[in-house]
Design a protein around this motif. Sequence first.
Motif, PDB file in Angstrom:
ATOM      1  N   ILE A   2       0.848  -1.195   0.000  1.00 32.05           N
ATOM      2  CA  ILE A   2       0.000   0.000   0.000  1.00 32.05           C
ATOM      3  C   ILE A   2       0.882   1.241   0.000  1.00 32.05           C
ATOM      4  O   ILE A   2       1.758   1.379   0.857  1.00 32.05           O
ATOM      5  CB  ILE A   2      -0.947  -0.014   1.217  1.00 32.05           C
ATOM      6  CG1 ILE A   2      -1.932  -1.168   1.057  1.00 32.05           C
ATOM      7  CG2 ILE A   2      -1.692   1.323   1.341  1.00 32.05           C
ATOM      8  CD1 ILE A   2      -2.882  -1.336   2.227  1.00 32.05           C
ATOM      9  N   LEU A   3       0.654   2.114  -0.978  1.00 25.96           N
ATOM     10  CA  LEU A   3       1.437   3.355  -1.079  1.00 25.96           C
ATOM     11  C   LEU A   3       0.702   4.553  -0.468  1.00 25.96           C
ATOM     12  O   LEU A   3       1.328   5.569  -0.169  1.00 25.96           O
ATOM     13  CB  LEU A   3       1.763   3.666  -2.542  1.00 25.96           C
ATOM     14  CG  LEU A   3       2.544   2.591  -3.314  1.00 25.96           C
ATOM     15  CD1 LEU A   3       2.865   3.088  -4.726  1.00 25.96           C
ATOM     16  CD2 LEU A   3       3.829   2.217  -2.580  1.00 25.96           C
ATOM     17  N   GLY A   4      -0.618   4.430  -0.307  1.00 25.98           N
ATOM     18  CA  GLY A   4      -1.380   5.548   0.257  1.00 25.98           C
ATOM     19  C   GLY A   4      -2.853   5.204   0.322  1.00 25.98           C
ATOM     20  O   GLY A   4      -3.322   4.316  -0.401  1.00 25.98           O
ATOM     21  N   ARG A   5      -3.567   5.890   1.214  1.00 24.81           N
ATOM     22  CA  ARG A   5      -5.019   5.715   1.336  1.00 24.81           C
ATOM     23  C   ARG A   5      -5.667   7.091   1.363  1.00 24.81           C
ATOM     24  O   ARG A   5      -5.254   7.953   2.148  1.00 24.81           O
ATOM     25  CB  ARG A   5      -5.373   5.003   2.652  1.00 24.81           C
ATOM     26  CG  ARG A   5      -4.856   3.606   2.800  1.00 24.81           C
ATOM     27  CD  ARG A   5      -5.422   3.012   4.074  1.00 24.81           C
ATOM     28  NE  ARG A   5      -4.846   1.709   4.359  1.00 24.81           N
ATOM     29  CZ  ARG A   5      -3.798   1.492   5.149  1.00 24.81           C
ATOM     30  NH1 ARG A   5      -3.214   2.501   5.752  1.00 24.81           N
ATOM     31  NH2 ARG A   5      -3.341   0.269   5.335  1.00 24.81           N
ATOM     32  N   PHE A   6      -6.656   7.286   0.530  1.00 28.03           N
ATOM     33  CA  PHE A   6      -7.328   8.595   0.471  1.00 28.03           C
ATOM     34  C   PHE A   6      -8.826   8.405   0.391  1.00 28.03           C
ATOM     35  O   PHE A   6      -9.307   7.354  -0.031  1.00 28.03           O
ATOM     36  CB  PHE A   6      -6.844   9.379  -0.759  1.00 28.03           C
ATOM     37  CG  PHE A   6      -5.361   9.638  -0.735  1.00 28.03           C
ATOM     38  CD1 PHE A   6      -4.471   8.762  -1.331  1.00 28.03           C
ATOM     39  CD2 PHE A   6      -4.851  10.755  -0.072  1.00 28.03           C
ATOM     40  CE1 PHE A   6      -3.095   8.985  -1.279  1.00 28.03           C
ATOM     41  CE2 PHE A   6      -3.487  10.985  -0.029  1.00 28.03           C
ATOM     42  CZ  PHE A   6      -2.606  10.097  -0.624  1.00 28.03           C
ATOM     43  N   VAL A  16      -0.422   3.401 -12.314  1.00 28.73           N
ATOM     44  CA  VAL A  16      -1.081   3.687 -11.039  1.00 28.73           C
ATOM     45  C   VAL A  16      -2.095   2.573 -10.799  1.00 28.73           C
ATOM     46  O   VAL A  16      -3.097   2.470 -11.501  1.00 28.73           O
ATOM     47  CB  VAL A  16      -1.785   5.054 -11.041  1.00 28.73           C
ATOM     48  CG1 VAL A  16      -2.355   5.339  -9.660  1.00 28.73           C
ATOM     49  CG2 VAL A  16      -0.841   6.157 -11.472  1.00 28.73           C
ATOM     50  N   ILE A  60      -4.041   3.003  -2.899  1.00 26.10           N
ATOM     51  CA  ILE A  60      -3.078   3.022  -4.007  1.00 26.10           C
ATOM     52  C   ILE A  60      -2.033   1.947  -3.732  1.00 26.10           C
ATOM     53  O   ILE A  60      -1.496   1.861  -2.620  1.00 26.10           O
ATOM     54  CB  ILE A  60      -2.381   4.389  -4.113  1.00 26.10           C
ATOM     55  CG1 ILE A  60      -3.368   5.537  -3.977  1.00 26.10           C
ATOM     56  CG2 ILE A  60      -1.563   4.472  -5.409  1.00 26.10           C
ATOM     57  CD1 ILE A  60      -4.362   5.658  -5.093  1.00 26.10           C
ATOM     58  N   ARG A  84       5.517   5.777 -10.263  1.00 22.56           N
ATOM     59  CA  ARG A  84       4.139   5.689  -9.764  1.00 22.56           C
ATOM     60  C   ARG A  84       3.738   6.976  -9.038  1.00 22.56           C
ATOM     61  O   ARG A  84       2.612   7.451  -9.177  1.00 22.56           O
ATOM     62  CB  ARG A  84       3.976   4.504  -8.806  1.00 22.56           C
ATOM     63  CG  ARG A  84       4.239   3.150  -9.426  1.00 22.56           C
ATOM     64  CD  ARG A  84       3.806   2.035  -8.473  1.00 22.56           C
ATOM     65  NE  ARG A  84       4.461   0.768  -8.775  1.00 22.56           N
ATOM     66  CZ  ARG A  84       4.099  -0.059  -9.742  1.00 22.56           C
ATOM     67  NH1 ARG A  84       3.077   0.247 -10.525  1.00 22.56           N
ATOM     68  NH2 ARG A  84       4.767  -1.192  -9.933  1.00 22.56           N
ATOM     69  N   MET A  85       4.669   7.536  -8.263  1.00 29.26           N
ATOM     70  CA  MET A  85       4.378   8.769  -7.527  1.00 29.26           C
ATOM     71  C   MET A  85       4.023   9.893  -8.489  1.00 29.26           C
ATOM     72  O   MET A  85       3.071  10.641  -8.265  1.00 29.26           O
ATOM     73  CB  MET A  85       5.584   9.220  -6.694  1.00 29.26           C
ATOM     74  CG  MET A  85       6.048   8.249  -5.650  1.00 29.26           C
ATOM     75  SD  MET A  85       4.792   7.977  -4.379  1.00 29.26           S
ATOM     76  CE  MET A  85       5.617   6.726  -3.427  1.00 29.26           C
TER      77      MET A  85
END
Lengths: 159, 416
Positions: free
Chosen positions: B193-197, B312, B332, B346-347
């Motif tokens: 997991i790269l991020g949660r929004f 992505v 993500i 990806r970023m």
Amino acid sequence: MKKLDIHLRLLLAETQANYSRVIDNDQLENWPEFFEERCLYRITTAENFREGLSFSLVYADSKGMLQDRVAALRDANIYEQQSYRHVLGTACILDVQGDTFRSETSFMVARVMRTGDTTLFATGRYIDAYRLVSDKLLLTERVVVCDSNTIDTLLALPL
Amino acid sequence: MNETVGVIDPPSHWPSGKISGVPYWVFQREDVYAREQKQLFRGNCWNFLCLDSEITTIGDYVATHVGDTPVLVIRGRDGEIYAFENRCAHRGALLALKNRGQMKDITCVYHGWSYSFEGDLVGIAFKDGINGKGGMPQDFCMNGHGPKKLRVTTLHGLVFGSFSNDVPDIEEYLGKKVVPYVGRIMGKKTPVILGRFSQTLPNNWKHYIENTKDSYHASILHLFFNTFEINRMSQRGEIIVNDWGGAHVSISGTSGNGDVKAAYKTEQLRADSNFGLKDPSMLKGMDEFGDGINIQVLSLFPGFALSQIQNVIHLRQILPRGPESMQLNWTILGFDEDTPEQRLMRMRQGNMVGAAGFVSMEDGCIGGFVQRGTAGSSDVDSLIEMGGREADSSESRVTESAIRGFWKAYRREMAL
């Protein structure tokens, strides 16, 4: 003790105020001018920041990417007419090294829609790194950490 | 299910079997919403819960929702994943008060009632009273008094839950033509997991669902997509809709098609423009899965999507919040095997998705435009006839077939 001389403190306050002003006054084209050519600007949330998750809602590591974001907002993206009103706190100086320093500043941003709806859209903090270039302070880094993990509808204008 | 589901008060006319148009009252009414909670989210459907990599150690949990119902998902003492309502059997308080964490035991903060990691009620404070006085009645039995449990299944690390024992296995639910596309993204490398929004959208959840299944809009509403040749209607691709309409996958890949600009010019669409990037490094990408497909959107009924937009990779969980609001949760993903350069790629590409996404931004507001545009038009039907009137798979992405598929599944599960 992290000290910044009074002249630099004033310049910092002015710089931060002008940054907010160009966004709030719909002068987005001036927004990238606050950054160095190679810079970092990203918008994330407190939860992601705390957990060390580095994927961002907005990510730019060059002034060109910032300019592209402005161009996309002007010409490509679809979003309802809106404006922001930034209100900033006083910057806390975290670290000073020669002609660069780091600071943390609280922000609150209201978003006003075409319908008149006005909401507290985002609160958070700017974690900044600045460099003094001639008599201007330029951002080498601005990490926008939004307190909430939820965005209302969309995030169009930069914070 | 033997019990009746109740009658929806008129005006509620929707010609029987029609999926090529939906009356707007379906997106506006509280009674429809209530039926959805019962028939869909608590019915014969699979609902995304979390990734199994989020709960690897015994006692690790995630608190999420299935429709309106709060659900606790936890790694049990036997190593299996359990999911049950996040609700104390006593007087209804939430058991887990955070989004995720680690529990040594599950104890309700209110009166100390405690639960096993499987969701069984195992302890009641002062059950036998004190000095022979007070306590629960003699005939009270803890067995059978617990929050409702969900059936749990995992597919390539994605954890789903259902309140139904009758829903088919998830592979059958997705259908054999759609299932491989889950493994295509999730099955070869180790997701991280790269991020949660999260976004709150001012529209009925089904307006957003339609958008996830809508390949037709992608290169028109999202100018960004089209101009940088990440997605053009004339690229090779296809839409696969499963037999009951509850799952679809839309894929497209790069191709050297010279007539691309001409097709858009003829239609005088916004999607033909000279918008140019100052720093195109943002769009630098790789053929990550080795098959030339650079866009995949896979959806699963009622409210989940697994997507690849170039590099992505992301999950979307769609949660209804009343007839006119919803929550959209993004997860993500990257892969453990990413090099630092690939991770940075990806970023940078991440600018395309999410609340501020060059591509996804419009999906945030368009649902609200529809919700507001249809106020007062409860009896009017939308037109969903692009590509025909059935929910068939299609080699062309100039179709709304997957949207019709959703309505086919919806009408069936809702008995509407």
